[in-house]
Structures are given as C-alpha cells and as structure tokens.
Design a protein around this motif. Structure first.
Motif, mmCIF file in Angstrom:
data_model
loop_
_atom_site.group_PDB
_atom_site.id
_atom_site.type_symbol
_atom_site.label_atom_id
_atom_site.label_comp_id
_atom_site.label_asym_id
_atom_site.label_seq_id
_atom_site.Cartn_x
_atom_site.Cartn_y
_atom_site.Cartn_z
ATOM 1 N N VAL A 153 0.663 -0.937 -0.312
ATOM 2 C CA VAL A 153 0.229 -0.222 -0.124
ATOM 3 C C VAL A 153 1.394 1.235 0.035
ATOM 4 C CG1 VAL A 153 -1.628 0.909 1.719
ATOM 5 C CG2 VAL A 153 -2.320 -1.015 1.791
ATOM 6 N N ARG A 154 1.948 1.366 1.163
ATOM 7 C CA ARG A 154 2.873 2.055 0.762
ATOM 8 C C ARG A 154 3.655 2.684 0.222
ATOM 9 N NH1 ARG A 154 3.353 1.805 7.140
ATOM 10 N NH2 ARG A 154 0.737 2.463 8.381
ATOM 11 N N GLY A 155 4.406 1.817 -1.040
ATOM 12 C CA GLY A 155 5.254 1.599 -1.828
ATOM 13 C C GLY A 155 6.184 1.131 -1.771
ATOM 14 N N GLU A 156 6.000 0.649 -0.314
ATOM 15 C CA GLU A 156 7.736 -0.565 -0.126
ATOM 16 C C GLU A 156 7.756 -1.121 -0.707
ATOM 17 O OE1 GLU A 156 7.467 0.065 4.405
ATOM 18 O OE2 GLU A 156 7.624 2.221 4.497
ATOM 19 N N ILE A 157 7.162 -2.232 -1.296
ATOM 20 C CA ILE A 157 7.346 -3.180 -1.687
ATOM 21 C C ILE A 157 6.565 -2.850 -3.747
ATOM 22 C CG2 ILE A 157 6.505 -5.730 -2.325
ATOM 23 C CD1 ILE A 157 6.918 -6.399 0.389
ATOM 24 N N THR A 158 7.216 -2.726 -4.808
ATOM 25 C CA THR A 158 6.998 -2.431 -5.749
ATOM 26 C C THR A 158 7.206 -3.737 -6.777
ATOM 27 O OG1 THR A 158 9.082 -1.787 -6.448
ATOM 28 C CG2 THR A 158 6.869 0.248 -5.109
ATOM 29 N N ASP A 159 7.839 -5.240 -6.666
ATOM 30 C CA ASP A 159 7.333 -6.166 -7.648
ATOM 31 C C ASP A 159 7.056 -6.555 -6.619
ATOM 32 O OD1 ASP A 159 9.206 -8.025 -8.780
ATOM 33 O OD2 ASP A 159 9.249 -6.909 -10.101
#
Length: 648
Positions: A153-159
């Motif tokens: 959700v926070r964009g810390e995991i993107t893959d």
C-alpha cells in the motif's frame, strides 16, 4: 404410503423442472464472507405510526441497496409513510444529522471518538470483512503477511518477486479518499503506526467507490481491496490469503480487517428514527439486509459480464415434409397442452397402480423397546411415530401414548414447586418434529437428505468435493438445529415467580460437543447409520472437532459438571464465562521433548456458537478515579477509564 408420497413429490419436481421457463443455475462461489445477523434489542418495531410520517436518510453509497430494501419494507409495513434516501457520503450525512436535517445517517465505518462526543450513537447492522484481491489472471498465487500488504500500500514493495511471486511491477488500486471501506481499513492500528493510510507512487486512486470498477482495473499486476460479500458469484478476481497466526480468508474468525455497516442517530431519537431502526434490527429488516447483500454481489457480477455487441440470426431451410406441415397446422397452445395432458395421464395411472399394491393401514403410536446399549442408565424410553405433530414447542404432548405405556415408565421425583420441569428428550422429539420434516427430522432418510442439502448450503460443496472437516461442520450445524427446538432457560425470564440459575466462571472445559449432543438427543445410531450410507465414518467426522479449552484447567470441568447436574434435575441454568481465542495449549514431541504450541481451536470457526454483536457491553481498563459531589451534596467517586472496548 410413504413410498407413494415420495414418488408423488419426485414426479412433481420433475414436471416443474421440465416445463419451467427459467433455467436453474447454481453459481460456483470461491468465498463468501461471514454473514452475521445481529439481534438488536435497543429498538422495538411499533405496531402503528402516523400515516404522514417521513423518515429522512442520507449516507454512504455502500448502504444504498440496504437503504432501498429497508425503505420498501418500511413503507409496506406502514402504508402512507415515506422514506427519503440520499447518498452524499458519511461525513456530509453526519453533519446533516447534527443539524437535524435528517433522521438517520447510513454509515459504512465506525464513528470517531469526536463524533461520539457530539452526541452521535452508532448501531451496526452488518459486520463486513474487507478482502484483499488480485485479478484472476495475476500470476501471483501465494499468500501475504499483513506487514507485506501494508508495504505494498505504501509503495515500499513494488515488485511481486519481493513477496514470492514472479518478477513484475505491482500496481495498488485504491478507493477514493472518502470511501467508507478505505476509512474503515485505515483505522486499524497497523496503519496508524506508520503515519496512517499513505499510498506510494505505485497507487492508482479510483474516482468512484465501485467494486466492479476496482476489479476491472486490477489486470495482471494490480492488487486492491473490497467488501468480501460483494465478491460472491464473480470470477474476475481472487481473494489473497492474509497470514496472521495462520493463513486466513475473510470467513476466518482471525481475519484482521472488517467494516461495520449500519446507522448513526442522535441521542433520544424521534419516532421516525426509532421506528425505522426498530424495523432494521428485527427479523423483517434482517431479511431485507441479507437480500441486499446478495443483490450487491449480483450487481458486481452482472457489471463484470461482457455485453454482446453482435447479433447473429441463423436462417434455416424451410421444412416441406408432410409431418412438418401437419405440425405447423396445430395451434401453439395445443402443442404445449398435449404433452402435459399425456404426462398427467401417466402420473394418474402410476398413482392408482401404487394405491392398489400398497396396503391401507393407519399408523398408531406404539412404544418400541430399545436395546440395552441404547437405554444405559436413562430408564425406560418411548419411541413413537406421530401422525399429526403439535407445532407448539414449549409444552410438547404425545397424545394417546401415555395411557398405553404408563406402567413401563420409571417413577420420577417431582420437581421443586417454583422450578418448571423441562420436557424429556424423547417426548420433545416426538411432539416437535413432524413426520417428513427434512430440516429437523430424526429418521435416517430425513437426516441423509438434510445432510446433502446442508453441505451445499453451509459449505458450498458437493459430497464428493467435501473434506472430513466439511462433514463435521455440516453435521454440527444440523445437530444444533435440533437442539434449538428445545426450550432454553431464557424463556423463564418472561415468566413470573420462576427462578433460574446463572453460573459465573472464568473457565469452562465442556469437552467435544458433537458426540455429547448426539448422545443427549438419543440419535447416535441414526446418525451413524446415515453417515455409513453416505460413505462416511461418524468416528472420523467427530475426530475433526477442536475441543474448546476455555481456561487453563482448574475448575473448568467442575463448572460443566454443575451445569450437567442442574440440567439433569430440570433446573434452568445458564453458564457465563470467557470465550478465549486460544485454548490451553497443544503439544508436539520434537526430538524427544514436549513442545507447547498455541491451541488455535477457532481456526475453522465454531458451529456451536451464535454471535450476538447487538448485545455488546462496554468494558473499561486502566485510568484513574475522580472525587466529586453529586446534586444532593454527597461525596462520590467516578472512574475515568483509559481504554474502553466493546465486548459481547
């Protein structure tokens, strides 16, 4: 005669299926959110209201279908009244409620402490689970921990490779900021710890709070969230399991995210608000709410179905044969009536033939002796077949049977004068259950038929697809149906000059429920035979039950013994205790040593309990006390709690 009735019923069903113009279709469902029907006791449904009454409702769009069906139910219940509905959103509706511009605010999230401080009260009607979803073509098939979902959700995991999937970018599909589903999700502590519900650069903010639009946007790389009950009957999105203590879907009691839906009102509501809430919290309103949830799911499913843009008309060569010309000369209505008449003639002939072969006899309720293994130390027991059942459950009576078997019944000591003696198990079964009652019947055939129906109704599976755990859950629900036919101690609360016992304990160790209840009902052999004919072993099924360890041992079993003794003596009693999320402990042997692990007895749910969130009470923790003088000048002390939770 029974065979004749069964054949008649079968033939009627066959005719209905053959000539029905509506196709029968049973949708396959991947997951259905837990449906909870709340037993609210705050508001009563009035007998009559003013015909000019107008109820004004505004609120979140997620309540639109529920509002509409409750409106129709209310106006049907009270002709001449009017219900006005608007969907300007929860925040706007609460402001209008405070200004007395509306009577009720339809909300899809809990009230904040500041909103409650302004005199607003919430009444939840439906507790929805918020499911995490991906598109059906998304190659990711694994599970996510709660922490991984937050980081996405926070964009810390993107893959997707970072969470065990194939390499590829992750796109987070977010709902509008004013969405009650989004707000309810953001209120959980794990979001608050990191600065709130903050999204990263990989997020796409939707303009409308629409589940079908969210699903269409998912594609092969998207992940989003939706109300679980709205995902039934569609095949465009999959629910991702979240790992808390174990893998959990939205129907799991340990699933972390939920969204209450209901109404907010001001203290001391007027007749318009209280009468509408009286409808919403009683049986007619609950039926309308369940219907609304099914309609929401159907609307999402219909919105995802592709629409046909090309119509193809097939032109066949004209028939020129003599038979086709003769058939065309017969009117259409006559072509439909002739097959019906032929089938009716065949049915009538079959019934007459069976009547001639079946001897006519009048069943009589005759006591049948039971074997020693069935009697045990319970004394004499009567078995009777009742021709016409008495629908009143409270005081069952078996007519004409008592005079015949009076001498075979062992004397029973009379109960105390102020405590009513409950009916015996056998008499209650004989008088409550009509012959042929499939849902609560006690014959082997009725039990088998009900089991097959309930497997699909409760678990959504056929017998071939079901696991031993599925068999246990269905059998437990069926036994619970039969237990609910008996009078429970709560009924004595409404009777004058009658006392009942309330047993308070911090722990209870009741043991497994299934076999105990089968023994108490006297249907162990019936159920065992029915399961054998269905190809199952009752012992294997009963072994699936997780025993509730409500406490650490100690007095837990003794308290259950007290309840058993009170029940045996016919004394109405209720045990009150704590429902622990984890039992005492489970143990495993590793390398020759005992290792204690958590007892997750609720991991598959508990079919023996009925949750009543409407009976919630406030429980206070911590804080401090303050001294003050009341209106009469007397010294008083009040408790100012640091934390207040609601529990039931």
């Amino acid at each position: 005669m029974r065979m004749l009735q069964q054949l008649t019923f079968t033939l009627k069903i066959a005719l209905l299926i053959l000539f029905s113009v509506v196709p029968l279709w049973l949708p396959q469902t991947a997951i259905a959110a837990s449906t909870q029907t709340f037993d609210q006791a705050v508001f009563q449904l009035p007998i009559k209201v003013d015909e000019q009454m107008t109820v004004r409702i505004d609120g979140d769009s997620s309540m639109a279908v529920i509002n509409q069906l409750l409106k129709e139910q209310y106006q049907q219940q009270f002709p001449g009244t009017e219900v006005e509905i608007d969907t300007q959103g929860t925040d706007m509706a609460l402001q209008r409620l405070l200004r007395d511009e509306i009577d009720l605010a339809a909300i899809g999230r809990p009230l904040t402490p500041s909103e409650k401080a302004r005199g607003l009260i919430e009444i939840p009607l439906s507790q929805e689970r918020i499911a995490v979803i991906v598109g059906k073509d998304n190659p990711f098939k694994g599970n996510l921990t709660v922490e991984q979902f937050i980081k996405i959700v926070r964009g810390e995991i993107t893959d997707w490779a970072e969470v065990g999937g194939a390499p590829g970018p992750i796109q987070f599909i977010d709902r509008p900021r004013n969405s009650d589903t989004r707000i309810a999700l953001s209120r959980y502590g794990i979001f608050q710890d990191g600065g709130g519900f903050v999204t990263g650069a990989n997020a796409v903010q939707m303009e409308t709070d629409d589940t079908a639009a969210i699903i269409r946007q998912l594609g092969r790389d998207g992940i989003g969230y939706a109300i679980a009950s709205q995902l039934v009957n569609q095949n465009k999105a999959r629910i991702v399991k979240l790992v808390v203590m174990h893998e959990a879907l939205p129907d799991d009691p340990l699933y972390p995210y939920a969204q209450p839906r209901g109404y907010a009102y001001k203290k001391s509501p007027d007749l318009a608000a209280s009468s509408f809430l009286g409808l919403a919290t009683t049986a007619p309103g609950q039926v309308a709410i369940n219907t609304a949830k099914a309609s929401e799911a159907e609307a999402v499913s219909s919105a995802l179905k592709p629409t046909s843009r090309i119509s193809i008309t097939q032109i066949s060569e004209p028939e020129t044969s003599a038979f086709s010309q003769t058939l065309k000369a017969i009117p259409l209505w006559l072509r439909l009536v002739l097959p019906l008449g032929l089938l009716g003639f065949i049915l009538q002939w079959v019934l007459k033939w069976l009547e001639k072969r079946s001897p006519v006899s009048t069943p009589v309720a005759v006591p049948q002796p039971l074997g020693d293994e069935q009697i045990g130390d319970r004394g004499s027991v009567i078995q009777a077949e009742i021709i016409e059942a008495n629908p009143i459950v409270e005081d069952p009576i078996v007519e004409e049977a008592s005079a015949t078997v009076t001498e075979t019944i062992a004397p029973v000591p009379s109960p105390q004068p102020d405590i009513p003696q409950p009916p015996s198990t056998v008499n209650a079964i004989a008088s409550v259950v009509p012959v042929g009652d499939v849902r609560a019947g006690y014959s082997v055939e009725a039990f088998k038929q009900a089991f097959c129906d309930n497997m699909l109704r409760f678990q959504g599976k056929s017998l071939e697809q079901a696991t031993p755990q599925d068999y246990y859950m269905v059998l437990a629900y069926m036994v619970r149906d039969r237990l609910l036919q008996f009078t429970t101690p709560e009924i004595y609360l409404t009777r004058p000059n009658v006392r009942w016992v309330g047993e308070l304990s911090a722990e209870y160790l009741p043991g497994p429920h299934l076999m105990n209840n089968l023994v108490n009902l006297g249907i162990v052999d019936t159920v065992r035979q029915g399961m054998q004919e269905l190809g199952q072993d009752l012992t294997v099924i009963s072994d699936q039950e997780e025993e509730p360890g409500l406490g650490k041992g100690g007095l837990g079993r003794l308290m259950v013994c007290y309840l058993d003794s009170l029940s045996t003596q016919g004394i109405p009693a209720i045990g009150y205790g704590l429902r622990y999320e984890y039992g005492i402990f489970d143990q495993q042997i590793q390398d020759g040593w005992q290792v204690e692990i958590p007892d997750t007895w609720l991991q598959f749910g508990n079919p023996w309990e009925i949750e009543r969130p409407g009976e919630m009470q406030e429980v206070k923790f911590g804080g401090h006390t303050e001294a003050y003088l009341d209106e009469q000048g007397r010294y008083r002390v009040r408790w100012i709690a640091q934390e207040v939770i609601r529990a039931c």
